[in-house]
Write an enzyme that holds these catalytic residues in place. Structure first.
Site, mmCIF file in Angstrom:
data_model
loop_
_atom_site.group_PDB
_atom_site.id
_atom_site.type_symbol
_atom_site.label_atom_id
_atom_site.label_comp_id
_atom_site.label_asym_id
_atom_site.label_seq_id
_atom_site.Cartn_x
_atom_site.Cartn_y
_atom_site.Cartn_z
ATOM 1 N N PHE A 198 -1.459 16.227 3.916
ATOM 2 C CA PHE A 198 -1.838 15.566 2.675
ATOM 3 C C PHE A 198 -0.633 15.550 1.745
ATOM 4 O O PHE A 198 -0.035 16.587 1.483
ATOM 5 C CB PHE A 198 -3.020 16.262 1.999
ATOM 6 C CG PHE A 198 -3.640 15.400 0.949
ATOM 7 C CD1 PHE A 198 -4.571 14.421 1.296
ATOM 8 C CD2 PHE A 198 -3.265 15.516 -0.385
ATOM 9 C CE1 PHE A 198 -5.119 13.585 0.330
ATOM 10 C CE2 PHE A 198 -3.816 14.686 -1.351
ATOM 11 C CZ PHE A 198 -4.746 13.722 -0.995
ATOM 12 N N GLU B 100 0.844 -1.199 0.000
ATOM 13 C CA GLU B 100 0.000 0.000 0.000
ATOM 14 C C GLU B 100 0.880 1.250 0.000
ATOM 15 O O GLU B 100 1.999 1.239 0.534
ATOM 16 C CB GLU B 100 -0.922 -0.058 1.238
ATOM 17 C CG GLU B 100 -1.839 1.111 1.446
ATOM 18 C CD GLU B 100 -2.833 1.377 0.322
ATOM 19 O OE1 GLU B 100 -2.379 1.544 -0.826
ATOM 20 O OE2 GLU B 100 -4.048 1.465 0.593
ATOM 21 N N ASP B 101 0.396 2.307 -0.589
ATOM 22 C CA ASP B 101 1.152 3.560 -0.599
ATOM 23 C C ASP B 101 1.135 4.236 0.770
ATOM 24 O O ASP B 101 2.167 4.626 1.300
ATOM 25 C CB ASP B 101 0.628 4.521 -1.689
ATOM 26 C CG ASP B 101 -0.892 4.702 -1.658
ATOM 27 O OD1 ASP B 101 -1.569 4.187 -0.734
ATOM 28 O OD2 ASP B 101 -1.408 5.366 -2.575
ATOM 29 N N ASP C 77 -3.914 5.593 6.205
ATOM 30 C CA ASP C 77 -4.459 6.829 6.757
ATOM 31 C C ASP C 77 -5.493 6.448 7.821
ATOM 32 O O ASP C 77 -5.126 6.123 8.950
ATOM 33 C CB ASP C 77 -5.043 7.616 5.578
ATOM 34 C CG ASP C 77 -5.493 9.015 5.923
ATOM 35 O OD1 ASP C 77 -4.819 9.675 6.709
ATOM 36 O OD2 ASP C 77 -6.528 9.451 5.397
ATOM 37 N N ARG D 225 0.923 12.036 -9.517
ATOM 38 C CA ARG D 225 1.417 10.687 -9.222
ATOM 39 C C ARG D 225 2.861 10.478 -9.687
ATOM 40 O O ARG D 225 3.608 9.711 -9.097
ATOM 41 C CB ARG D 225 0.548 9.626 -9.912
ATOM 42 C CG ARG D 225 -0.822 9.458 -9.308
ATOM 43 C CD ARG D 225 -1.447 8.176 -9.851
ATOM 44 N NE ARG D 225 -2.887 8.137 -9.655
ATOM 45 C CZ ARG D 225 -3.494 7.737 -8.539
ATOM 46 N NH1 ARG D 225 -2.776 7.363 -7.506
ATOM 47 N NH2 ARG D 225 -4.804 7.722 -8.457
HETATM 48 P P1 IMP Z 1 -7.516 4.892 4.397
HETATM 49 O O1 IMP Z 1 -8.589 3.920 4.046
HETATM 50 O O2 IMP Z 1 -8.067 6.152 4.990
HETATM 51 O O3 IMP Z 1 -6.390 4.306 5.221
HETATM 52 O O4 IMP Z 1 -6.991 5.427 3.033
HETATM 53 C C1 IMP Z 1 -5.929 4.919 2.366
HETATM 54 C C2 IMP Z 1 -5.931 5.498 0.967
HETATM 55 O O5 IMP Z 1 -6.264 6.881 0.962
HETATM 56 C C3 IMP Z 1 -4.550 5.433 0.405
HETATM 57 O O6 IMP Z 1 -4.370 4.239 -0.289
HETATM 58 C C4 IMP Z 1 -4.513 6.632 -0.509
HETATM 59 O O7 IMP Z 1 -4.998 6.269 -1.774
HETATM 60 C C5 IMP Z 1 -5.460 7.613 0.109
HETATM 61 N N1 IMP Z 1 -4.745 8.636 0.898
HETATM 62 C C6 IMP Z 1 -4.688 8.749 2.236
HETATM 63 N N2 IMP Z 1 -3.924 9.783 2.612
HETATM 64 C C7 IMP Z 1 -3.462 10.336 1.465
HETATM 65 C C8 IMP Z 1 -2.590 11.454 1.194
HETATM 66 O O8 IMP Z 1 -2.052 12.148 2.075
HETATM 67 N N3 IMP Z 1 -2.365 11.695 -0.123
HETATM 68 C C9 IMP Z 1 -2.897 10.960 -1.122
HETATM 69 N N4 IMP Z 1 -3.715 9.927 -0.910
HETATM 70 C C10 IMP Z 1 -3.995 9.609 0.375
HETATM 71 MG MG MG Z 2 -4.405 3.985 -2.413
#
Ligand code: IMP
Ligand code: MG
Length: 176
Positions: free
Chosen positions: A151, A98-99, A102, A164
């Site tokens: 962010f 995963e990137d 969050d 990206r």
């Molecule tokens: P989560 O379900 O809130 O943990 O979201 C994870 C996904 O939200 C990641 O795979 C990203 O695609 C996106 N995301 C969360 N934070 C960021 C950020 O700071 N920049 C860009 N994408 C984000």
């Molecule tokens: Mg993602």
């Protein structure tokens, strides 16, 4: 209209150095078995290709498309699978690539989906972790960098599909 501005948080060089360390660690942790890297599209695709080459053993590569964010900066709370895996993970050691973690909503959902397919084990490797934002507890076994609640874009991460292809991870500051 005023432009948002980019501030480098992690340089391409820092990212690459850390990925070599992660690759080495993963290589040591998985001396045998079928290691199945599952890249979560689209953000993790740059990380996947660099990480896979830093792992010194056979790996399988597959992709899963998930959408949860729409065009905004915070989660909609809704997750859907937009592209499923091409191959079975039954009996494999799955590593979800995963990137960024969050809220944890996406990975909690995905772990639940994939557990039903009977992998031998399942762990998460994330380039970035924003622990202060967590809504669901998720265990991230390998973390590239912990970052503050900002962010970020670049190295796969987008804002409304933009940025990206930046080589660095940058904070996206609002105009003004
Ligand atoms: P989560 O379900 O809130 O943990 O979201 C994870 C996904 O939200 C990641 O795979 C990203 O695609 C996106 N995301 C969360 N934070 C960021 C950020 O700071 N920049 C860009 N994408 C984000
Ligand atoms: Mg993602």
């Amino acid at each position: 209209m005023a432009e948002s501005s980019l501030r480098v948080l992690l340089s391409a060089q820092q990212i690459q150095a850390r990925i070599q360390e992660l690759g080495q660690q993963i290589t040591e942790d998985y001396p045998s078995g079928n290691l199945h890297l599952v890249c979560i599209l689209k953000g993790a695709c740059f990380f996947l290709t660099d990480l896979a080459r830093a792992i010194r053993r056979d790996v399988r590569i597959d992709f899963m498309g998930i959408s949860s964010y729409g065009k905004g900066k915070s989660t909609s709370g809704e997750v859907k699978v937009t592209k499923d895996l091409d191959t079975s993970v039954e009996g494999s050691d799955v590593l979800l690539v995963e990137d960024i973690v969050d809220s944890g909503v996406t990975l909690t959902y995905l772990m639940h989906v994939l557990e039903q397919r009977k992998p031998r084990s399942m762990r998460i490797v994330a380039l970035l972790d924003k622990p202060s934002r967590r809504l669901r507890p998720v265990k991230v076994s390998y973390v590239g960098f912990e970052i503050p609640d900002e962010f970020v874009v670049g190295y796969g991460l987008d804002f409304a599909e933009k940025y990206r292809n930046l080589p660095d991870v940058c904070a996206l500051d609002p105009p003004g």
